[in-house]
Design a protein around this motif. Structure first.
Motif, PDB file in Angstrom:
ATOM      1  N   ASN A 175      55.425  84.020  82.063  1.00  0.00           N
ATOM      2  CA  ASN A 175      55.268  82.694  81.462  1.00  0.00           C
ATOM      3  C   ASN A 175      54.455  82.762  80.178  1.00  0.00           C
ATOM      4  O   ASN A 175      54.752  82.056  79.208  1.00  0.00           O
ATOM      5  CB  ASN A 175      54.616  81.732  82.461  1.00  0.00           C
ATOM      6  CG  ASN A 175      55.583  81.289  83.545  1.00  0.00           C
ATOM      7  OD1 ASN A 175      56.764  81.109  83.288  1.00  0.00           O
ATOM      8  ND2 ASN A 175      55.087  81.131  84.765  1.00  0.00           N
ATOM      9  N   LEU A 176      53.443  83.620  80.156  1.00  0.00           N
ATOM     10  CA  LEU A 176      52.674  83.819  78.925  1.00  0.00           C
ATOM     11  C   LEU A 176      53.576  84.370  77.823  1.00  0.00           C
ATOM     12  O   LEU A 176      53.584  83.867  76.690  1.00  0.00           O
ATOM     13  CB  LEU A 176      51.521  84.792  79.177  1.00  0.00           C
ATOM     14  CG  LEU A 176      50.825  85.318  77.910  1.00  0.00           C
ATOM     15  CD1 LEU A 176      49.986  84.219  77.260  1.00  0.00           C
ATOM     16  CD2 LEU A 176      49.953  86.520  78.228  1.00  0.00           C
ATOM     17  N   LEU A 177      54.354  85.413  78.139  1.00  0.00           N
ATOM     18  CA  LEU A 177      55.178  86.076  77.133  1.00  0.00           C
ATOM     19  C   LEU A 177      56.312  85.180  76.633  1.00  0.00           C
ATOM     20  O   LEU A 177      56.804  85.369  75.511  1.00  0.00           O
ATOM     21  CB  LEU A 177      55.742  87.377  77.698  1.00  0.00           C
ATOM     22  CG  LEU A 177      54.692  88.431  78.095  1.00  0.00           C
ATOM     23  CD1 LEU A 177      55.357  89.632  78.749  1.00  0.00           C
ATOM     24  CD2 LEU A 177      53.859  88.867  76.897  1.00  0.00           C
ATOM     25  N   LEU A 178      56.730  84.215  77.440  1.00  0.00           N
ATOM     26  CA  LEU A 178      57.792  83.295  77.037  1.00  0.00           C
ATOM     27  C   LEU A 178      57.254  82.041  76.351  1.00  0.00           C
ATOM     28  O   LEU A 178      58.021  81.289  75.738  1.00  0.00           O
ATOM     29  CB  LEU A 178      58.616  82.872  78.260  1.00  0.00           C
ATOM     30  CG  LEU A 178      59.516  83.942  78.877  1.00  0.00           C
ATOM     31  CD1 LEU A 178      60.112  83.431  80.189  1.00  0.00           C
ATOM     32  CD2 LEU A 178      60.633  84.340  77.914  1.00  0.00           C
ATOM     33  N   SER A 179      55.973  81.807  76.439  1.00  0.00           N
ATOM     34  CA  SER A 179      55.394  80.562  75.945  1.00  0.00           C
ATOM     35  C   SER A 179      55.559  80.417  74.435  1.00  0.00           C
ATOM     36  O   SER A 179      55.387  81.369  73.677  1.00  0.00           O
ATOM     37  CB  SER A 179      53.903  80.492  76.308  1.00  0.00           C
ATOM     38  OG  SER A 179      53.339  79.309  75.783  1.00  0.00           O
TER      39      SER A 179
END
Length: 571
Positions: A302-306
């Motif tokens: 989720n961090l990397l896609l944010s």
């Protein structure tokens, strides 16, 4: 203190050095560094110093790539639900973020991603994962950084109408899973020219192939190279060939326009200055890994896609907190493991280490294995209890193939997989002692005496007077540095101290050193006070082993020699 061996790399022929000096107008020292890396001509040097995206291989050279693109195309045209499935480590989470992120943003939205829980599902494709796909109407699973050993799971999925495309880079068995396509450069029948891609790299090649077939601009795919270089850095794969090109442009992306999540993580980790492989490995990698070690890797994906700064900052803080928790567990369990070894004479004198404690945290046992190797330089396996079985992580020492050693003990194992220097395994708890004995027997037969003592690989015996601005500038252009293209390590002999050595925080060493006819250079040795401080005050000359860095202080730049070891001339 365990004495380290200094092993000098073989030098290229005089003819090679002279040819490079003449054609590229470089110093003999730089020419030697290039020759050691297999670069022997002007054209090879040009390719090395000027990486180009044109140097990336045609993805369709990979076995099954045409089948993978065809099945992915079919799924999208039929509006089928696609599940993007990845492992919980850095390679797995960056793979998922790359593959899911690119498709969802640019091509197709009827897809989800799935990361197995380290503790309830374990490594690789899980039964729970494929049942989730089946029960929720997914017709295609794309597995990334896993799946090559999941024959039974892929067969179950096939029987239930769920197809697989496997993108993996681990060693396959002789019989491949019954997937629609198995993308793995390490397949015996795969003619792909470069065998050392990461799982994320294999997924990137599939996207590259899909873009070629569907005439999608490469400019939409290239921003994902910041994730690819994160996987390359943290999975410790050779940074040569195609990996070097991907890493070179990935670092450019990371330093100019990183994705929102990585930018937030860099800030959370207080990383300053230009990002390089080392900063990714030690600054970003542990934090991304910590999500899956302590809680769940969904936080990392989720961090990397944010794409929202506030959201990314929140996720970065969450996984940084996980990393703090991970450090505490790491320190405590490492202490227990080292105490277990020292308390048992048979363990101390063994050629390998195999330790089991049912209470150890599964998320840090790989790190603990690496810590034990720092103290006892030998192949190490740390095991803990998981779902009524012993689950473990193996780490090795340079030159020793721990995967093959584990494979030789397979009669005691439920499953295993991995690489030359790192592997995972599971076995019945009742088999731990049998496995320990067998593994020790195999290691004792195969390991060379010199592999049991720490080694520093040295590139050059370098006079300090050769360290100039031009030398450093050209050497820096040999980056990105990593396995098979490591930061050059030098030795300078008959060095003297200028002034007196100093202690920093009572642990770290700092002094100025020179050779006859050279300027004095600042030398810094982290954690070296106990080993060398007293001797430096009583021994007039010594040899230093080091890498070269630039130190910037109050606007002024100067060379700083980062010490790896010291040997005294009268020893």
């Amino acid at each position: 203190m365990v004495e380290k061996r200094w092993i000098f790399k073989p030098n290229p022929s005089n003819n090679t050095v002279e040819e490079l000096v003449r054609t590229i107008q470089i110093s003999p020292e730089i020419a030697t560094l290039l020759g050691q890396r297999g670069i022997t001509s002007f054209d090879e040097a040009k390719t090395f110093f000027r990486p180009s995206l044109d140097q990336l291989h045609n993805p369709f050279l990979m076995a099954d790539m045409d089948k993978a693109v065809a099945r992915l195309t079919e799924a999208i045209e039929r509006q089928e639900k696609i599940l993007v499935y990845g492992d919980y480590d850095v390679d797995g989470t960056t793979s998922v973020a790359t593959f899911y992120g690119f498709l969802h943003k640019n091509v197709y939205q009827n897809l989800e991603f799935y990361i197995p829980d380290r503790y309830t599902e374990g490594y690789g494709v899980s039964q729970k994962g494929i049942e989730y796909a089946y029960e929720n109407g997914f017709k295609l699973i794309v597995s990334l950084d896993c799946g090559i050993k999941s024959t039974d799971k892929v067969q179950w999925a096939k029987e239930h109408g769920v197809d697989f495309i496997i993108c993996d880079h681990h060693r396959p068995d002789s019989d491949l899973p019954p997937a629609v396509a198995v993308l793995d450069p390490k397949r015996d029948d795969c003619g792909y020219p470069f065998k050392e891609l990461t799982g994320c790299g294999v997924g990137f090649k599939l996207l590259q192939a899909y873009c070629q077939v569907h005439d999608i601009s490469e400019s939409l795919l290239l921003p994902y190279l910041d994730l690819v270089v994160t996987s390359i850095s943290c999975d410790i794969v050779p940074i040569v060939g195609e990996n070097r090109v991907l890493a070179y442009f990935g670092l450019q992306q990371l330093n100019t326009l990183p994705r929102t999540g990585l930018k937030a993580l860099i800030k959370s980790a207080s990383l300053e200055g230009k990002m390089d492989i080392t900063k990714v490995v030690f600054g970003l990698g542990p934090r991304i890994n910590a999500a899956g070690r302590i809680k769940h890797a969904y936080d990392a994906v989720n961090l990397l896609l944010s794409e929202n700064d506030e959201e990314a900052t929140d996720f970065a803080q969450i996984i940084s907190k996980h990393n703090i928790d991970r450090k505490g567990l790491d320190t405590a369990i490492t202490g227990e493991a080292l105490e277990m070894i020292s308390a048992n004479e048979a363990f101390v004198s063994a050629k390998s280490t195999v330790l089991f404690n049912e209470k150890w945290h599964k998320g840090v046992i790989g790190i603990v294995a690496s810590r034990c190797i720092e103290q006892y330089h030998r192949p190490t396996i740390i095991l803990t209890e998981s779902h009524g079985q012993a689950a473990g992580s193996a780490r090795s020492v340079p030159g020793f193939d721990v995967y093959e050693a584990i494979e030789a003990c397979s009669e005691h194992l439920i499953q295993f997989g991995g690489h030359t220097f790192a592997a995972g395994l599971s076995l019945e708890i009742s088999e731990v002692e049998n496995f320990r004995r067998k593994f020790e027997e195999i290691v004792a037969q195969r390991i060379l005496p010199e592999q049991l003592s720490p080694m520093i690989e040295v590139d050059l015996n370098l006079p300090l007077s050769a360290i100039t601005d031009k030398f450093y500038r050209i050497m820096s252009q040999m980056s990105p540095f990593g396995p098979l293209n490591m930061t050059p390590v030098f030795v300078s002999k008959h060095v003297k101290i200028h002034g007196v050595p100093m202690k920093m925080k009572e642990k770290h060493l700092k002094f100025n050193a020179y050779q006859e006819g050279s300027p004095a250079f600042t030398c810094v040795g982290f954690g070296m006070v106990d080993d060398f401080f007293e001797r430096l005050q009583t021994t007039p000359t010594f040899s230093i082993c080091y890498t070269i860095e630039i130190n910037e202080w109050q606007g002024k730049k100067s060379f700083q020699l980062m010490l790896k070891d010291i040997k005294f001339d009268n020893d």
